[in-house]
Design an enzyme around this catalytic site. Structure first.
Site, PDB file in Angstrom:
ATOM      1  N   HIS A  20       0.844  -1.197   0.000  1.00  0.00           N
ATOM      2  CA  HIS A  20       0.000   0.000   0.000  1.00  0.00           C
ATOM      3  C   HIS A  20       0.883   1.252   0.000  1.00  0.00           C
ATOM      4  CE1 HIS A  20       0.822   0.524   4.235  1.00  0.00           C
ATOM      5  NE2 HIS A  20       0.258  -0.631   4.559  1.00  0.00           N
ATOM      6  N   HIS A  23       3.969   1.750   2.287  1.00  0.00           N
ATOM      7  CA  HIS A  23       5.223   1.117   1.860  1.00  0.00           C
ATOM      8  C   HIS A  23       5.947   1.995   0.854  1.00  0.00           C
ATOM      9  CE1 HIS A  23       2.656  -2.531   2.895  1.00  0.00           C
ATOM     10  NE2 HIS A  23       3.608  -2.512   3.800  1.00  0.00           N
ATOM     11  N   CYS A 129      -0.450 -10.162  20.457  1.00  0.00           N
ATOM     12  CA  CYS A 129      -1.166  -9.657  19.286  1.00  0.00           C
ATOM     13  C   CYS A 129      -0.517 -10.234  18.037  1.00  0.00           C
ATOM     14  CB  CYS A 129      -1.142  -8.126  19.216  1.00  0.00           C
ATOM     15  SG  CYS A 129      -1.846  -7.515  17.651  1.00  0.00           S
ATOM     16  N   CYS A 132       0.799  -7.579  15.545  1.00  0.00           N
ATOM     17  CA  CYS A 132       2.116  -7.010  15.887  1.00  0.00           C
ATOM     18  C   CYS A 132       3.173  -8.091  15.968  1.00  0.00           C
ATOM     19  CB  CYS A 132       2.063  -6.299  17.230  1.00  0.00           C
ATOM     20  SG  CYS A 132       0.999  -4.851  17.272  1.00  0.00           S
ATOM     21  N   CYS A 146      -5.067  -4.057  21.526  1.00  0.00           N
ATOM     22  CA  CYS A 146      -3.760  -3.686  20.990  1.00  0.00           C
ATOM     23  C   CYS A 146      -3.803  -2.229  20.510  1.00  0.00           C
ATOM     24  CB  CYS A 146      -3.396  -4.600  19.820  1.00  0.00           C
ATOM     25  SG  CYS A 146      -2.040  -3.932  18.827  1.00  0.00           S
ATOM     26  N   HIS A 149      -3.512  -2.251  16.573  1.00  0.00           N
ATOM     27  CA  HIS A 149      -4.518  -2.932  15.738  1.00  0.00           C
ATOM     28  C   HIS A 149      -5.944  -2.859  16.267  1.00  0.00           C
ATOM     29  CE1 HIS A 149      -0.733  -4.783  14.331  1.00  0.00           C
ATOM     30  NE2 HIS A 149      -1.347  -4.732  13.171  1.00  0.00           N
ATOM     31  N   LYS A 303      -7.481   5.232   8.274  1.00  0.00           N
ATOM     32  CA  LYS A 303      -6.237   4.514   8.493  1.00  0.00           C
ATOM     33  C   LYS A 303      -6.006   3.508   7.362  1.00  0.00           C
ATOM     34  CE  LYS A 303      -3.802   1.754  11.892  1.00  0.00           C
ATOM     35  NZ  LYS A 303      -3.762   1.012  13.128  1.00  0.00           N
ATOM     36  N   LYS A 306      -4.248  -3.243   5.413  1.00  0.00           N
ATOM     37  CA  LYS A 306      -4.182  -4.244   4.354  1.00  0.00           C
ATOM     38  C   LYS A 306      -5.402  -5.147   4.402  1.00  0.00           C
ATOM     39  CE  LYS A 306       0.249  -5.276   5.262  1.00  0.00           C
ATOM     40  NZ  LYS A 306       1.612  -5.813   5.130  1.00  0.00           N
TER      41      LYS A 306
HETATM   42 ZN   LIG Z   1      -1.268  -5.379  17.284  1.00  0.00          ZN
END
Ligand SMILES: [Zn+2]
Length: 507
Positions: A20, A23, A129, A132, A146, A149, A303, A306
């Site tokens: 995306h 990157h 998580c 992560c 998290c 996330h 935000k 993906k």
């Molecule tokens: Zn996370």
């Protein structure tokens, strides 16, 4: 001027989906630094890659009903293929699941840390998580979720290998406060120092093979465990240079480099600024010298994600608007600190305002002027003569050096843009087409544009080449004026075309 080697890396994204725009931001920033340091005479090795061994990849492949290797191969290819549409001057790409250099190097790093007495086994329970790939303490979660996330972590209880991070707190603090390990911007450096001051707990560096679905690199001598994916992924910075497989190359680009520079996003700061330097210290290797941290992009206020949320495919975007427009937006509109919101309107506005109208018209005006009044002739003795480039031109090289040293790409491109602005002002004020009749200044203006093209090289390599062609005499004559930037339409379906820009006719 020192010409010692510089090693420069991006993080290696996990490939549970296609790339995306976030990157693209990191890749373009790294590319600018690579090109800048090469221009300054340094041998540079610019490296990127993909993190294939993540549990997230396994779960995404399962969800897609595809084998893990097949799944990561397809996504990794999309990341590697960004080099074309983004004009990246990447020297090397490492893929952690398939590159033969990688496993050998990761095993060697494990053994080096084990020999130092820094690895031990113990029972562990924690909140994990998967997004992560990290354990969280209860007080690090926001309302039980998290922070990265927004999902509830799993409770995991198993016997793992641990790394004695606690042993390296003093060393890390000293390296950072002495500036031998530089973290930019300063707010991120303070964040790391505060984290270290809060006490460093040893961290788990393996997973049961069962929980990892058998995917990953087995712990040497303990096949019931695979090496924690972050250990494996961070190792790529060494394994791609030949740690464990090519000592001479490692000596040149890691041990012998004057700078070892990592670019990364704010979400993985702790891994790079705490875990990774401690692993290197344990293995008896030099630490990174520079950690340059960027914030995040949002897309139309949302935000980037993906999985489900907002996403923009950078390769498709390059197809619609061109490489220069995307690079310019990422470098010129994204602030040094704070998240930036991407919209197509902003990209189009910046490209039209500064590239097509600002720089493109400027080049065309001068080339057309020399064509009209002097038949394109640039006297041979002036062709490569030093030119009076104006205040902005004199300031630019040092300003670019200073801005790029702290990862401020907006400030660096501002210094280049200032040359174009000054030249535009000069042309408006001095009416050089009148002067040109007196056979003055036209070639000087062409010289100013050669400098502009030169300073643009790290930022917009494709456009810089077009401007240089346009402003460089061939057998004493400049080529006829042609637009150097497409004018963008906000509706890409209407598609940007290279129409002769208005100002060609202004003269
Ligand atoms: Zn996370």
């Amino acid at each position: 001027m020192t010409t010692a080697p510089i090693y420069l890396t991006t993080t290696i994204p996990y490939v549970n989906a296609k790339p995306h725009l976030g990157h693209a931001l990191e890749l373009v920033q790294a590319d600018v630094l690579a090109r800048h340091y090469r221009r300054r005479g340094h041998p540079v090795r610019f490296q990127t890659g993909t993190d294939d061994n993540s549990l997230k990849n396994v779960l995404a492949a399962d969800a897609a009903g595809v084998g893990v290797q097949e799944f990561v191969d397809a996504n990794a290819e999309a990341f590697v293929a960004l080099a074309g549409p983004l004009s990246l001057s990447v020297d090397d790409v490492i893929r952690t699941s398939s590159d033969p250099r990688h496993r050998a190097g990761v095993e060697r790093l494990w053994q080096a840390c084990a020999s130092a007495g820094d690895l031990y086994r113990r029972h562990y329970e924690g909140l994990y998580c998967v997004g992560c790939e990290a354990f969280y303490a209860a007080d690090e979660l926001s309302s039980g979720l998290c922070p990265e996330h927004g999902v509830r972590p799993q409770r995991v209880a198993e016997e793992n290998w641990f790394f004695r991070l606690s042993r390296y707190a003093g060393r890390l603090r000293d390296e950072i406060t002495a500036g031998r390990l530089r973290i930019e911007p300063a707010g991120r450096r303070n964040e790391v120092l505060a984290f270290i001051a809060g006490g460093l707990a040893d961290f788990s560096v393996s997973r049961s093979t069962e929980r990892a679905h058998g995917w990953g690199i087995p712990v040497p001598g303990d096949p019931g465990q695979v090496i924690y994916v972050w250990w494996d992924a961070l190792g790529n910075y060494l394994t791609a240079l030949g740690y464990g497989s090519d000592e001479a190359n490692l000596a040149r680009w890691w041990t012998g480099a004057s700078r070892r520079v990592h670019l990364l996003g704010k979400g993985v700061l702790r891994f790079h600024a705490v875990y990774w330097p401690a692993m290197l210290a344990s293995a008896g290797l030099p630490l990174p010298t520079d950690i340059i941290v960027h914030d995040y992009l949002t897309v139309e206020g949302r935000k980037i994600s993906k999985s489900g949320g907002a996403s923009v495919d950078p390769a498709a975007l390059a197809g619609e608007y061109g490489t220069d427009a995307i690079r310019w937006w990422l470098l010129r509109d994204v602030p040094r600190i704070g998240d930036a919101d991407f919209t197509r309107e902003r990209l189009v506005h910046k490209a039209n305002d500064e590239l097509a109208h600002g720089i493109g018209n400027l080049v065309n005006r001068v080339v057309a002027m020399i064509g009209k009044y002097r038949d394109g002739v640039v006297p041979p003795d002036r062709e490569h003569a030093p030119v009076s480039v104006g205040r902005a031109g004199h300031r630019a090289p040092a300003a670019i050096d200073a801005a790029l040293a702290v990862g401020d790409f907006r400030q660096a491109t501002a210094a280049v843009w200032a040359i174009a602005e000054e030249a535009n002002r000069y042309i408006s004020q001095a009416r050089p087409w009148l002067l040109a009749r007196a056979e003055r200044d036209g070639d000087q203006e062409a010289g100013r544009h050669r400098q502009l093209a030169d300073e643009l090289k790290p930022f917009l390599p494709d456009a810089a080449a077009r401007i240089a062609r346009q402003t460089t005499a061939l057998d004493g004559v400049l080529p006829p004026a042609q637009p150097v930037f497409a004018r963008q339409e906000s509706n890409p379906a209407a598609s940007a075309t290279f129409s002769a820009s208005a100002s060609c006719n202004e003269l």
